[in-house]
Every structure is written in structure tokens, then in C-alpha cells.
Design a protein around this motif. Sequence first.
Motif, short mmCIF file in Angstrom:
data_model
loop_
_atom_site.label_atom_id
_atom_site.label_comp_id
_atom_site.label_asym_id
_atom_site.label_seq_id
_atom_site.Cartn_x
_atom_site.Cartn_y
_atom_site.Cartn_z
N ALA A 81 15.45 73.18 86.66
CA ALA A 81 15.43 74.13 85.55
C ALA A 81 16.82 74.67 85.26
N THR A 82 17.59 74.94 86.31
CA THR A 82 18.96 75.43 86.12
C THR A 82 19.82 74.38 85.43
N ASP A 83 19.70 73.14 85.87
CA ASP A 83 20.47 72.05 85.26
C ASP A 83 20.09 71.87 83.79
N PHE A 84 18.79 71.97 83.49
CA PHE A 84 18.31 71.82 82.12
C PHE A 84 18.89 72.91 81.22
N THR A 85 18.87 74.14 81.70
CA THR A 85 19.37 75.27 80.91
C THR A 85 20.87 75.13 80.64
N GLU A 86 21.60 74.73 81.66
CA GLU A 86 23.05 74.58 81.48
C GLU A 86 23.39 73.39 80.59
N ARG A 87 22.66 72.29 80.74
CA ARG A 87 22.98 71.10 79.97
C ARG A 87 22.77 71.32 78.48
N TYR A 88 21.70 72.02 78.12
CA TYR A 88 21.37 72.20 76.71
C TYR A 88 21.72 73.60 76.20
N ASP A 89 22.42 74.38 77.03
CA ASP A 89 22.88 75.71 76.62
C ASP A 89 21.71 76.59 76.17
N ARG A 90 20.77 76.78 77.06
CA ARG A 90 19.60 77.63 76.83
C ARG A 90 18.88 77.24 75.53
N HIS B 232 8.96 69.18 69.40
CA HIS B 232 10.00 68.63 70.25
C HIS B 232 9.35 67.83 71.38
N VAL B 233 10.13 66.92 71.97
CA VAL B 233 9.67 66.13 73.11
C VAL B 233 10.48 66.52 74.33
N LEU B 234 9.78 66.81 75.43
CA LEU B 234 10.43 67.16 76.69
C LEU B 234 10.04 66.12 77.73
N VAL B 235 11.00 65.32 78.18
CA VAL B 235 10.76 64.29 79.18
C VAL B 235 11.18 64.84 80.55
N VAL B 236 10.26 64.74 81.51
CA VAL B 236 10.56 65.13 82.88
C VAL B 236 10.75 63.85 83.69
N ASP B 237 12.02 63.54 84.01
CA ASP B 237 12.33 62.35 84.80
C ASP B 237 12.12 62.69 86.27
N ASP B 238 11.09 62.12 86.85
CA ASP B 238 10.66 62.50 88.19
C ASP B 238 11.35 61.65 89.26
N SER C 38 18.26 59.66 72.23
CA SER C 38 17.02 59.96 71.52
C SER C 38 16.98 61.46 71.24
N ARG C 39 15.97 61.89 70.50
CA ARG C 39 15.87 63.31 70.18
C ARG C 39 15.15 64.10 71.27
N ALA C 40 14.79 63.43 72.37
CA ALA C 40 14.04 64.10 73.43
C ALA C 40 14.96 64.94 74.31
N PHE C 41 14.45 66.09 74.74
CA PHE C 41 15.10 66.85 75.80
C PHE C 41 14.70 66.21 77.13
N VAL C 42 15.62 66.13 78.06
CA VAL C 42 15.34 65.49 79.35
C VAL C 42 15.69 66.46 80.47
N VAL C 43 14.75 66.64 81.40
CA VAL C 43 15.02 67.40 82.62
C VAL C 43 14.85 66.43 83.77
N THR C 44 15.81 66.42 84.67
CA THR C 44 15.84 65.43 85.74
C THR C 44 15.59 66.10 87.08
N ARG D 209 3.95 70.02 85.98
CA ARG D 209 4.01 71.46 86.24
C ARG D 209 5.38 72.02 85.85
N LEU D 210 6.44 71.30 86.20
CA LEU D 210 7.78 71.71 85.79
C LEU D 210 7.92 71.71 84.28
N GLY D 211 7.36 70.69 83.63
CA GLY D 211 7.41 70.64 82.18
C GLY D 211 6.70 71.80 81.52
N TYR D 212 5.54 72.19 82.06
CA TYR D 212 4.81 73.34 81.52
C TYR D 212 5.66 74.61 81.64
N GLN D 213 6.29 74.79 82.80
CA GLN D 213 7.08 76.00 83.02
C GLN D 213 8.28 76.07 82.07
#
Length: 549
Positions: free
Chosen positions: A286-295, A331-337, A350-356, A368-372
Motif C-alpha cells: 500500500a505504501t509503494d502504491f501511494t508513493e508510485r501514483y502520488d496518492r 478504473h482498473v486496479l490490478v493486484v500483482d500477487d 495500460s490504463r490500469a493501476f498496479v499494486v505489487t 483483500r488488499l485490492g478492497y482496502q
Amino acid sequence: MDEVEHDAGVAVTPVAVRRREPVGLGLREHALFAVLLSAGIVVRLAMAVSLQPVLERPDAGTSAADVVVDLQHLAGLLAACGVYAVAVRWGVWRWLGAAAAAPALLDGRVLAGEQVVGAAPLVSLLVSATLVALCWRARPAPVHLVVAGLCAIGAAVLLAFADPLGRLPSPAARVGAPAGTVRDLLVLTVPGLLLVAGAALAVGAAIGLARARASRMRVVSALVVALPLLVALGLLARISATWADALAVICWWPLAGALGLTALLRGRRGHDALRAQRDQADLAAATDFTERYDRPSLAAVTIVIAAYNEADGLPGVLAGMPRTVCGLAAHVLVVDDGSTDGTAAAVEGSRAFVVTCPVNRGQGAALRLGYQLALAHGARYVITTDADGQYDVGDLPAVLTPILEGRADFVTGSRILGRQHTHDRVRRLGVHVFAWIASAFAGRRLTDTSFGLRAMRAEVPAAVTLNQPQYQSSELLLGVLSHGFEVVEVPATMHVRAAGASKKGRNLVYGARYARVVVGTWWREGCLTPAPEGAAALGGDRGHAARQP
């Protein structure tokens, strides 16, 4: 949203939601009790026609005896209704509440006792009124206390001043009336061991065994077992010569057993329901996602996709995702597990947001991470679909529409109501079997518990415990039902995979693990909901909270 620190991480405080029930008592919901009540009425009518009243004092007048007996039969029916009403108000399963009321309706000793014009049946009826008044609410209102006090005083007076009795004769047949069948019914009685077993369950709940320890049902369990016992001892000492006349025990100890069993099994949720819903991997991702996309601020509709080693198929799935669903931006949120095949790199551009996630934890943990993240970054509605292209993009409006219309909080697609293109007969059979099991657990019809295309209000998964790393669909569905959200199934289509292979194991392994999750979730959530959470006696509000389309 509040967060609570736990040893394992940070847990989101569940949202308080209650089940919404139809107003009034529907006959279908209480069908079993309605059948038993009808049988009790028929038997009492047959007794009124076929049998004479039994007088405690043979020298007493008989002119009003028939009227007194008829009133006692009516009061007996009302007492049985009181037993069932108390059971329902304390959250007892309705079939179990009906079973608890059956002795008050059909036990031969109760029926014969109502045929007696004397003190013993009146004492039993006054005790029943006392218990209904005291048990109607966890904290009785003043009027309930007054009623209970008057009835208790009346029972005490009868016990103090009634003449001792010997064994009363069985009711005699009226002249010309065929009473054989009715007398045969009077032989049917609840075994004493069952009554004692019911009392034992209530005592176990009262002293706080199992899940009753933190339950608010302990006092009512103790009351329903203790008061009839005290009255029965008084009857034995002052009036009656046999336990057969201790009608309050026969009528109320079955309810004591039902309340005790409910408290022991469903007094609270299991300890696993309190497990932290975030771990260090979640926090780091979650921290990496916020920093990568600037909140980032996510759209009102966020489509969450969990992906593990889906580099071949995921780009094609994303290319088909709509920019709007039901007129709302999506929007599309991809959770790379923790993929090792370059899944995250494959969807760059792509236009998807990605959290790794740094490690592979399973589809359940990824979702669960994607929901949060969806909730934390402004999404109002969440739609989930798979990364393998099995679910039809054209079904997205179908799962979201009932929520936008205010008819549901959670909508899941169903291949049984819609179509499926798989040719695996074992999997097809498994879908039906697990749907039947989940339906039995949930007390409502479900057709598909493992469909991955679903929509929900963004705050719904925050209220549900999601511990399963892989087989999460049934955990989510049963958890949503357990917390009282409105659930709707809609027809949907399931295609064969566009690329790759299933990671859920072979059919037998998958079936065994899935069954463990279904049964485990049902048990963990209090079979399926803890009785005190929606019990009217505890002030449970069964109207839905915070419904916003």
C-alpha cells in the motif's frame, strides 16, 4: 474508518451492520411452528369434544368445568406461542424454536393437565406468563416486571393454599364420543432424559462454557431452567404426587435446551474472526502504491483484478475493460500477487493501476488488499473479475445495477442462472453441491458460491473477515451474509480460460479445500450469525445501516 493495532498487524474495525428482515411474521418463515400449532389446536378440539373435565375435588360443581377447561386449552396454546416467541426473540433458529415449543403443544402430560380443573395447570400457566414477561427483553421494561410479579405472586398463592392431591384419574370419555384415538395421543410424551439434557445445555450456557462465555444469553438460559424447576419442586411438595404434573418443566425446559445450545454454538463469533486484516506485506504494498501514483483518487467504480503469473492473458483482459459502467467512471486496479513471469511489466502502459506484492500469498489475500486500497482511495463501488478472461465484460452492468438501484449491497454472478462453457462435469457437480451446502448454512437459496464476477459497495468487504489466502469466494459470500448485507444473484456467463491454467489444484483437492473453507467460515462466523447480534430481545436492529445507492 478506525484501525486497531494487533500483534499480527493492523485490523480494520468492522462496520456495524444488521440484517434487514421483512416486516411482520411471514407464514413461510414460521411454517414448522404453524404446522405444530395447527396440530395442537386440532388435538385440543378433539379433546373438548371427546373427553370430560377432570376435577381435583369430585364434590365440586361441574357446571362451569367445560368452560374452564376450554380456557385452559386456549391458555396452553398461548403459552406454546410464548415459548416460540421467546426463542425467536433470542435469535434461536426457527426450526429449533418450533421444536422447543412442540412439547407445550403436543406432550400428552401437558394436554392431560389442561383437562384438569384445579391448581396445577393454573400454576403452570402463571409460570409461563412470568417467563414470557421476564424473557421478552434482556432488560425487562417496567410493565413486564409488573406482569411477571403479579403472575409469580398468583402462582405462589396457589402453591401455598391449594390442597394436597393424590394421583388424578385419566380424563373420562363423554357419553357416545369416540375417545380412543384422543387417549392414544395422550400417551405420547417427551422422554425425561431429553428434558434433563435440555436443562444441562442451559446450565452449561449459564456458567459460560464454549461460546456462551461472552454471550448475553447466559442469564436467560439460567432463568428458563431455574424457575420451572423451583415451581416443580413446590408442586411436588404441596400439591402433586408426581412429576407428570410439573407442566412448567415439560413446557419450558425444551426452550432452555434450545437457548443453551444457541448460546454454546452461536453466542459469539470465533476467535479467528478477530484476526488482523492487514499484514506487513499489505502495508508495504500500500505504501509503494501511494508513493508510485502520488496518492491517486480512484473512480467511483473500481474493477479489482488479482493476478499471479498472468502475463500472457492479462493485457488482453485489460484491453476489453470499459471506461464506464452504468454511466459511472471506472478504473482498473490490478493486484500483482508476487508474479515471477513479469505480469506487472506486461501491463505497463495500460490504463490500469498496479499494486505489487513482494511475495505470492494467494488470490484471497490479493483481493483483500485490492478492497482496502479501493476504499482508501475513494472508490464507492468495487467490481471483481479474474485475470484469465473467464468472465464476460458485458455482465459488469448486470452485477452493479442492483446496488445502484438500492436493492443490494453485494451482487454475485451465477453461472447456474446464466451460462457456463466449461466441460468439466466434476466441477459442474461441485458448483451445485457447494451451493446446496451454503444454502443450508445461510437459510436461503444460493446457486453459485464460487463465481468471481461480483460487485459490492466499497465498505462491504471492510466489515467482513477475510482470512483465506486462496479459496476466498465462499468466505466472502458467507461473511457478507453473516453481517447482514443484502445479497443478490444475477445470471452471468463463464467462459473457458483465455490463457494459462488454473492454480487451484485438481478437482478432489480443490473440492476438499473448498469444503473446509465453507464449513470453517460458517463455524467461525457463529453458524452463520451469532444469535445475540440480531436478537430482538437484545435490542437488535434488523434494519440495514447506512444504505446509500
